[in-house]
Design an enzyme around this catalytic site. Structure first.
Site, PDB file in Angstrom:
ATOM      1  N   GLY A 156       0.819  -1.328   0.192  1.00 31.62           N
ATOM      2  CA  GLY A 156      -0.118   0.058   0.032  1.00 31.62           C
ATOM      3  C   GLY A 156       0.938   1.242   0.051  1.00 31.62           C
ATOM      4  O   GLY A 156       2.137   1.272  -0.445  1.00 31.62           O
ATOM      5  N   ARG A 157       0.304   2.283   0.626  1.00 32.15           N
ATOM      6  CA  ARG A 157       1.123   3.509   0.497  1.00 32.15           C
ATOM      7  C   ARG A 157       2.631   3.402   1.275  1.00 32.15           C
ATOM      8  O   ARG A 157       3.257   3.846   0.973  1.00 32.15           O
ATOM      9  CB  ARG A 157       0.266   4.554   1.184  1.00 32.15           C
ATOM     10  CG  ARG A 157      -0.798   5.097   0.100  1.00 32.15           C
ATOM     11  CD  ARG A 157      -1.562   6.335   0.900  1.00 32.15           C
ATOM     12  NE  ARG A 157      -2.024   6.079   2.402  1.00 32.15           N
ATOM     13  CZ  ARG A 157      -3.185   5.534   2.592  1.00 32.15           C
ATOM     14  NH1 ARG A 157      -4.074   5.557   1.791  1.00 32.15           N
ATOM     15  NH2 ARG A 157      -3.451   5.266   3.847  1.00 32.15           N
ATOM     16  N   ILE A 158       2.335   2.833   2.489  1.00 29.68           N
ATOM     17  CA  ILE A 158       3.471   2.711   3.435  1.00 29.68           C
ATOM     18  C   ILE A 158       4.479   1.740   2.808  1.00 29.68           C
ATOM     19  O   ILE A 158       5.817   1.820   2.693  1.00 29.68           O
ATOM     20  CB  ILE A 158       3.327   2.501   4.924  1.00 29.68           C
ATOM     21  CG1 ILE A 158       2.280   3.694   5.330  1.00 29.68           C
ATOM     22  CG2 ILE A 158       4.524   2.240   5.686  1.00 29.68           C
ATOM     23  CD1 ILE A 158       1.859   3.352   6.800  1.00 29.68           C
ATOM     24  N   ARG A 178      -2.748  -8.725  -1.442  1.00 30.27           N
ATOM     25  CA  ARG A 178      -3.992  -9.237  -1.830  1.00 30.27           C
ATOM     26  C   ARG A 178      -4.364  -9.599  -3.173  1.00 30.27           C
ATOM     27  O   ARG A 178      -4.481 -10.583  -3.871  1.00 30.27           O
ATOM     28  CB  ARG A 178      -5.124  -8.569  -1.077  1.00 30.27           C
ATOM     29  CG  ARG A 178      -5.726  -9.080   0.043  1.00 30.27           C
ATOM     30  CD  ARG A 178      -6.893  -8.255   0.452  1.00 30.27           C
ATOM     31  NE  ARG A 178      -6.778  -6.792  -0.024  1.00 30.27           N
ATOM     32  CZ  ARG A 178      -7.343  -5.943   0.659  1.00 30.27           C
ATOM     33  NH1 ARG A 178      -8.352  -6.122   1.540  1.00 30.27           N
ATOM     34  NH2 ARG A 178      -7.422  -4.737   0.416  1.00 30.27           N
ATOM     35  N   ARG A 239       0.831  -3.557  12.756  1.00 30.14           N
ATOM     36  CA  ARG A 239       0.267  -3.789  14.038  1.00 30.14           C
ATOM     37  C   ARG A 239       0.725  -5.166  14.644  1.00 30.14           C
ATOM     38  O   ARG A 239       0.929  -6.168  13.945  1.00 30.14           O
ATOM     39  CB  ARG A 239      -1.147  -4.225  14.016  1.00 30.14           C
ATOM     40  CG  ARG A 239      -2.179  -2.935  13.616  1.00 30.14           C
ATOM     41  CD  ARG A 239      -2.112  -1.902  14.814  1.00 30.14           C
ATOM     42  NE  ARG A 239      -3.038  -0.584  14.634  1.00 30.14           N
ATOM     43  CZ  ARG A 239      -2.530   0.426  14.433  1.00 30.14           C
ATOM     44  NH1 ARG A 239      -0.948   0.667  14.039  1.00 30.14           N
ATOM     45  NH2 ARG A 239      -3.185   1.319  14.197  1.00 30.14           N
ATOM     46  N   GLU A 268      -0.210  -4.401  23.622  1.00 29.03           N
ATOM     47  CA  GLU A 268       0.653  -3.095  23.920  1.00 29.03           C
ATOM     48  C   GLU A 268       0.098  -2.608  24.926  1.00 29.03           C
ATOM     49  O   GLU A 268      -1.289  -2.419  25.165  1.00 29.03           O
ATOM     50  CB  GLU A 268       0.620  -2.105  22.711  1.00 29.03           C
ATOM     51  CG  GLU A 268       1.181  -2.739  21.518  1.00 29.03           C
ATOM     52  CD  GLU A 268       1.403  -1.666  20.353  1.00 29.03           C
ATOM     53  OE1 GLU A 268       1.029  -0.415  20.619  1.00 29.03           O
ATOM     54  OE2 GLU A 268       1.591  -1.866  19.318  1.00 29.03           O
ATOM     55  N   HIS A 286       6.272   1.724  19.219  1.00 23.84           N
ATOM     56  CA  HIS A 286       5.345   1.937  18.740  1.00 23.84           C
ATOM     57  C   HIS A 286       5.657   3.498  18.215  1.00 23.84           C
ATOM     58  O   HIS A 286       4.771   4.520  18.366  1.00 23.84           O
ATOM     59  CB  HIS A 286       3.741   2.023  19.255  1.00 23.84           C
ATOM     60  CG  HIS A 286       2.848   1.889  17.828  1.00 23.84           C
ATOM     61  ND1 HIS A 286       1.769   1.078  18.132  1.00 23.84           N
ATOM     62  CD2 HIS A 286       2.672   2.382  16.945  1.00 23.84           C
ATOM     63  CE1 HIS A 286       0.950   1.213  17.081  1.00 23.84           C
ATOM     64  NE2 HIS A 286       1.509   2.074  16.287  1.00 23.84           N
TER      65      HIS A 286
HETATM   66  C1  DGY Z   1      -1.501   4.304  12.900  1.00 21.41           C
HETATM   67  O1  DGY Z   1      -1.446   5.442  12.872  1.00 21.41           O
HETATM   68  O2  DGY Z   1      -2.191   3.628  12.579  1.00 21.41           O
HETATM   69  C2  DGY Z   1      -0.308   4.296  13.716  1.00 21.41           C
HETATM   70  O3  DGY Z   1       0.104   2.912  14.191  1.00 21.41           O
HETATM   71  C3  DGY Z   1       0.354   5.212  14.784  1.00 21.41           C
HETATM   72  O4  DGY Z   1       0.735   6.238  13.893  1.00 21.41           O
END
Ligand code: DGY
Length: 327
Positions: A156-158, A178, A239, A268, A286
């Site tokens: 995706g974007r990241i 996917r 996550r 967490e 995080h």
């Molecule tokens: C998010 O935005 O979902 C990150 O886990 C925290 O920036």
């Protein structure tokens, strides 16, 4: 006319506050500790809007406690803390903060990847504690990053922003997703599509960028570790529950992989006790999007969504709505 009432579970930043304050009568939770659940349920009772963090669940219980609520804006791109179908049923708009944190999160992913490969945290501890015996030929040897194979799970974007960084390191980039992304994007990122199973077998570094959903929970478990190279490193900035932490500890014990750099955890702020003493893991709290610029943009985005909603417009980052909510 009465201003809508909002609750913000954090004091936010001035830029976000000024947008919110213009559009609502806002109660900010400003205590140093995070808002206790019971307090959240009590304070949200008479509110039309909620600005929350990924640590606060917007679920059936909260929605039942907040009969006036019309919009819930999480300051995060991941929205596994929000039960969107439940919001839709109660005619509550849910929004998140996509886009603005991609580059910052990719920077941090790269930070972790470099740090685990080159054993930076172990080295820092030697230097800091005076246990460094001086330069030696075979000291703290890590793995090269340049020229290696990077496996991106979720383009995706990241994931794409991480792929762009890999080009500077002349890495071969594989991705699983996917569905396959358009050829033009693949070419631009120099990324080759693989099934997850093949990606796990072929990669030197595996970095996770899928959202947490029922399908991705424990996506990386014993079966996955068994496929990885014994020299591979795992990086997780998405996550925690995407990785089965017990299986990770076991894989490290059995030396199925060389190491892991984690920014997120299954429960967490708890961390699996088996990870704590290990030198072959890096444990970050995080921090993926934690730059001043980006966190400010995220808070402003949440405030802007609320302002749009009370201005009678569809919030730009609505996760639901459309015909169901007349927006
Ligand atoms: C998010 O935005 O979902 C990150 O886990 C925290 O920036």
């Amino acid at each position: 006319m009465r201003k809508p009432k909002a609750l913000s579970t954090r004091p936010l930043f001035p830029a976000a506050r000024s947008i919110l304050d213009q559009n609502a009568e806002v109660e900010y939770w400003a205590e140093p500790q995070r808002i206790p659940r019971a307090e959240l349920l009590r304070r949200v009772r008479d509110k039309d809007a909620l600005v929350c963090l990924l640590t606060e669940r917007v679920d059936g219980e909260l929605l039942a406690a907040a009969p006036k609520l019309r919009i819930a804006a999480t300051i995060s791109v991941g929205y596994d803390n929000i039960d969107v179908p439940a919001c839709t049923r109660r005619k509550v708009i849910a929004t998140n903060t996509p886009g603005v944190l991609d580059e910052t999160t990719a920077d941090f992913t790269w930070t972790l990847l470099m740090a685990i490969a080159r054993r930076l945290v172990e080295g820092d501890s030697w230097t800091r504690t005076g246990t460094w015996p001086g330069w030696d030929l075979d000291q703290l040897l890590g793995g090269d990053v340049h020229g290696k194979t990077l496996g991106i799970v979720g383009l995706g974007r990241i994931g794409s922003a991480v792929a762009r960084r890999a080009q500077g390191f002349r890495m071969r980039v594989l991705y699983s997703n996917r569905s396959r992304v358009p050829e033009e994007l693949e070419r631009g990122l120099n990324a080759e599509f693989r099934s997850l199973a093949i990606l796990l077998c072929e990669s030197d570094f595996i970095t996770l960028h899928v959202p947490l959903t029922p399908e991705t929970r424990h996506l990386i478990s014993t079966q996955a570790f068994e496929k990885m190279k014994r020299t591979a490193y795992l990086v997780n900035t998405t996550r925690g529950p995407v990785v089965d932490e017990s299986a990770l500890v076991d894989a490290l014990e059995r030396r199925l992989i060389a190491g892991a750099a984690l920014d997120v955890y299954e429960r967490e702020p708890e961390v699996h006790p088996g990870l704590i003493p290990r030198k072959d893991v890096i444990l970050a709290p995080h921090l993926g999007s934690a730059s001043i610029e980006t966190r400010t943009k995220m808070a402003v985005m949440a405030a802007t969504n609320i302002a749009a909603f009370f201005g009678g417009r569809r919030p730009p980052n609505a996760l639901n709505g459309g015909d169901a909510l007349g927006l």
